[in-house]
Design an enzyme around this catalytic site. Structure first.
Site, PDB file in Angstrom:
ATOM      1  N   HIS A 176      -9.315   9.648 -30.568  1.00 52.44           N
ATOM      2  CA  HIS A 176     -10.479   9.159 -31.299  1.00 52.44           C
ATOM      3  C   HIS A 176     -11.736   9.439 -30.470  1.00 52.44           C
ATOM      4  CE1 HIS A 176     -13.365   6.006 -32.556  1.00 52.44           C
ATOM      5  NE2 HIS A 176     -12.804   6.116 -33.745  1.00 52.44           N
ATOM      6  N   ARG A 178     -13.996   7.687 -29.261  1.00 54.08           N
ATOM      7  CA  ARG A 178     -14.291   6.759 -28.176  1.00 54.08           C
ATOM      8  C   ARG A 178     -13.301   6.866 -27.027  1.00 54.08           C
ATOM      9  NH1 ARG A 178     -15.212   0.647 -28.612  1.00 54.08           N
ATOM     10  NH2 ARG A 178     -15.378   1.060 -26.381  1.00 54.08           N
ATOM     11  N   LYS A 179     -12.311   7.733 -27.139  1.00 51.67           N
ATOM     12  CA  LYS A 179     -11.342   7.884 -26.066  1.00 51.67           C
ATOM     13  C   LYS A 179     -11.860   8.900 -25.050  1.00 51.67           C
ATOM     14  CE  LYS A 179      -8.632   4.891 -27.949  1.00 51.67           C
ATOM     15  NZ  LYS A 179      -9.402   4.489 -29.127  1.00 51.67           N
ATOM     16  N   VAL A 180     -11.074   9.113 -23.976  1.00 54.82           N
ATOM     17  CA  VAL A 180     -11.535   9.951 -22.861  1.00 54.82           C
ATOM     18  C   VAL A 180     -11.797  11.382 -23.319  1.00 54.82           C
ATOM     19  CG1 VAL A 180     -10.929  10.853 -20.594  1.00 54.82           C
ATOM     20  CG2 VAL A 180     -10.398   8.475 -21.172  1.00 54.82           C
TER      21      VAL A 180
END
Length: 370
Positions: A176, A178-180
């Protein structure tokens, strides 16, 4: 100031354009390449790209044999997708309180949560910090249970020298935004269990096994595949992964120093031997500080923040269906009400982080003055 900004460049756009020009848009060679890269990073034998981490969790639980009448032990403090995946198999999530220092499941409470109906243990690596996996695996082994890591936030995180996603029977990452790293939407299941891998391979693609001329459907499966369009982004993102994580860790160190003397906010606690990804930088506010008012106050100062994540027993669906009271989950309840996520990503410089600190100090003071 945004809460998070993905690291993307012209390389990702070029990779997508190449896939579009090829005409091969569904799961194909770019997906296979992405899977190889993730498996190599995780140190596992197999990786299966999925349309999201949520579908990955659901698919992995199904492949592990979880179904109606079963129970799965999970932490109460997590994004509800963790519990939703359990519910969608027909099983019951059993919520366990967290260690307030790490926001991870309290491994000392798992034993008491296990019943004859328990089919799996699913720890979450909160905000990219690995749970106490040696302790969790010891309990699981004593009861003959598989361990499924919800490693949605933890790609490139490590626990005592081993990669998140390789610490249990299987793991699941999220991509997603917002992930790394991101593929827009997407997930990945990792495992070194060949029998589980065979089952995942079939279930992910409609329950089909491809023969010489056509497919034969041997199970009632799902369409949980990741397209080559998304995977092409993932391949480029994997080349950025180590640099992104190092930049996040460097900025977390700066924030640790800037916030060390801020009254009312505790910086993230990292146990020895664990290397987090800092997918989110989450502070814990003191009791008596109105966290929601701090969020509003920081927004007025143009700094986006949010809660840490959710005490699932406090959400209407889980509260009404399972009826768990706050007294049984005191740490999760406090974290739900007092944890605060601050901006952290590599595009922020030290001055930006100082502005975050200044906004937090002013907002805490404003909250206390209400």
């Amino acid at each position: 100031m945004r809460l998070n900004v993905p690291v993307l460049g012209v390389e990702e756009a070029a990779a997508v354009a190449e896939v579009l020009a090829s005409g091969y848009l569904t799961q194909g060679p770019r997906t296979a390449e992405f899977e190889r890269l993730v498996a190599a990073k995780a140190g596992v034998a197999y990786a299966f790209a999925t349309s999201s981490a949520t579908t990955g969790l659901h698919l992995a639980l199904h492949a592990l044999g979880v179904g109606p009448g079963d129970e799965v032990v999970i932490p109460d403090f997590s994004f509800p997708a963790t519990a939703n995946a359990v519910v969608e198999t027909g099983a019951t999530p059993v919520f366990v309180d967290i260690d307030l220092d790490t926001f991870n499941i309290d491994a000392t409470l798992i034993e008491a949560a296990i019943t004859p109906r328990t089919k799996a243990i699913m720890p979450v690596h909160a905000f990219g910090l690995c749970a106490d996996m040696d302790a969790i695996n010891a309990v699981a082994a004593a009861h003959g249970l598989p361990v499924l890591e919800d490693a949605a936030c933890a790609l490139a995180g490590s626990y005592r020298g081993r990669q998140a996603g390789s610490l249990g029977t299987a793991g699941v990452y999220s991509f997603h935004p917002r992930k790394v790293i991101t593929t827009g939407e997407g997930g990945m299941i990792t495992t070194s269990d060949p029998e589980l891998a065979d089952r995942l391979r079939v279930l992910r693609a409609h329950g089909a096994v491809r023969g010489e001329l056509y497919m034969e459907f041997v199970d009632a499966g799902y369409n949980y595949r990741l397209s080559d369009v998304h995977a092409a982004i993932g391949v480029v993102q994997m080349s950025r992964l180590d640099g992104i994580v190092e930049q996040r860790r460097a900025r977390a160190r700066v924030l640790d120093g800037l916030l060390a003397d801020v009254e009312g906010a505790r910086v993230p606690v990292v146990p020895e031997g664990i290397e987090p990804t800092y997918q989110s930088y989450v502070v814990l506010l003191d009791q008596g500080i109105d966290r929601d008012e701090v969020i509003r106050s920081m927004a007025r100062r143009d700094v986006e923040t949010t809660l840490g994540t959710y005490g699932m027993h406090l959400q209407p669906y889980f509260r009404d269906r399972f009826g768990i009271g706050d007294a049984l989950l005191p740490n999760s309840t406090r974290a739900h009400r007092q944890a605060l996520t601050l901006p952290l990503y590599e595009q922020l410089d030290e001055r930006d982080l100082e502005l975050v600190r200044d906004a937090l100090v002013a907002s805490i003071a404003e909250s206390r003055g209400r």
